[in-house]
Design an enzyme around this catalytic site. Structure first.
Site, PDB file in Angstrom:
ATOM      1  N   GLY A  12       0.802  -1.217   0.000  1.00  0.00           N
ATOM      2  CA  GLY A  12       0.000   0.000   0.000  1.00  0.00           C
ATOM      3  C   GLY A  12       0.825   1.252   0.000  1.00  0.00           C
ATOM      4  CB  SER A  14       0.009   3.948  -4.593  1.00  0.00           C
ATOM      5  OG  SER A  14      -1.256   3.729  -3.978  1.00  0.00           O
ATOM      6  NE  ARG A  15      -5.125   4.935  -1.411  1.00  0.00           N
ATOM      7  CZ  ARG A  15      -5.748   4.862  -0.246  1.00  0.00           C
ATOM      8  NH1 ARG A  15      -5.674   5.876   0.600  1.00  0.00           N
ATOM      9  NH2 ARG A  15      -6.437   3.794   0.094  1.00  0.00           N
ATOM     10  CG  ASP A  63      -7.357  -6.698  -4.322  1.00  0.00           C
ATOM     11  OD1 ASP A  63      -7.535  -6.546  -3.096  1.00  0.00           O
ATOM     12  OD2 ASP A  63      -8.270  -6.553  -5.162  1.00  0.00           O
ATOM     13  CG  ASN A  96       0.780   1.250   4.914  1.00  0.00           C
ATOM     14  OD1 ASN A  96       0.385   1.919   5.868  1.00  0.00           O
ATOM     15  ND2 ASN A  96       0.512   1.587   3.655  1.00  0.00           N
ATOM     16  CE1 TYR A 159      -8.029   0.001   9.778  1.00  0.00           C
ATOM     17  CE2 TYR A 159      -8.111   1.215  11.853  1.00  0.00           C
ATOM     18  CZ  TYR A 159      -7.470   0.913  10.665  1.00  0.00           C
ATOM     19  OH  TYR A 159      -6.273   1.503  10.369  1.00  0.00           O
ATOM     20  CE  LYS A 163      -4.830  -1.825  10.773  1.00  0.00           C
ATOM     21  NZ  LYS A 163      -3.699  -2.107   9.853  1.00  0.00           N
TER      22      LYS A 163
END
Length: 254
Positions: A12, A14-15, A63, A96, A159, A163
């Site tokens: 992850g 890219s941003r 993905d 991440n 979520y 975690k």
């Protein structure tokens, strides 16, 4: 490849937080593999920024919601390491990549639960398992968690639960991989203003103001507040930090 060159794999990248992690790590003289799910153009821009610093970088598709794709992804990583770096191993795995949603407990569906399970726990668990054989001794695994495992925030039951599982998993990694010289730590950000979870903080001034008021420093986090800590954990200065949860939240809810 120079024997001093180290390589990090950041899912992850890219941003948002992952992008800043990649750039911060590259500033430490470490080469970088980043992954993207849909933002290929953005990922290639990150690669260009890293290459402009004089480091090698490449972006690969991943993905995390497609659990069956992990075998092919790891095979691609191995091929990439051989072709681009003439090596069969790397040094730092930063888990991440993630997805966000604010959903009250009573509205959570089995489909949503399964998506979060695959992306935030099952996928990370088995991606890590497949990467360990190609992690160099002295390497590090850094898992990204959340401040909401320490304090509760309505709408984050799925979520934060996943975690929480990652935080327990990390302790076991540190214990079981120590014989290989591989360490494992958790970085747990507090509220950060990025486009994560549909840019919830950025798009909601009232929520941002409320979260800022809970911090002794009077603001929410920025991406570079987190990336610099992850980069530090990839250096020799952090070699004796192991099995730890490091919250990076500006003292939120202290």
């Amino acid at each position: 490849m120079s024997i001093t060159t180290k390589i990090a794999l950041i899912t992850g990248g890219s941003r948002g937080l992952g992008k800043d992690m990649a750039l911060s790590i590259a500033k430490k003289g470490i080469d970088v593999i980043i992954t993207y799910r849909t933002k290929e153009a953005e990922a290639q821009e990150v690669v260009k920024e890293i290459e402009a610093m004089g480091q090698k970088a490449i972006a690969l598709h991943l993905d995390m919601s497609l659990f069956a794709s992990l075998n092919d992804f790891v095979r691609t990583v191995k091929e990439t390491l051989k072709i681009k770096w003439d090596t069969g191993s790397f040094d730092f795995l930063i888990n991440n990549a993630g997805m966000g949603a604010t959903v009250p407990f009573m509205d959570v569906t089995e489909e949503l639960f399964t998506d979060f399970l695959n992306v935030h726990f099952k996928g990370i668990y088995f991606l890590t398992q497949q990467c360990v054989p190609i992690l160099n001794p002295g390497g590090r695994i850094i898992n990204i968690s959340t401040g909401t495992t320490r304090f509760s925030n309505p709408g984050y039951s799925v979520y934060a639960s996943m975690k929480g599982a990652i935080e327990v998993f990390t302790k076991y990694l540190a214990k079981e991989l120590g014989a290989k010289g591989i360490g494992a730590n958790v970085v747990a950000p507090g509220p950060v203003e990025t486009d994560f979870n549909n840019a919830f903080i950025r798009s909601n001034p009232q929520a941002k103001a409320m979260m800022s008021s809970l911090s002794p420093l009077g603001r929410v986090g920025a991406a570079n507040d987190i990336g610099s800590v992850v980069a530090f954990l990839c250096t020799d200065d952090a070699r004796w930090i192991n099995g730890q949860r490091i919250e990076v939240s500006g003292g939120l809810n202290t």
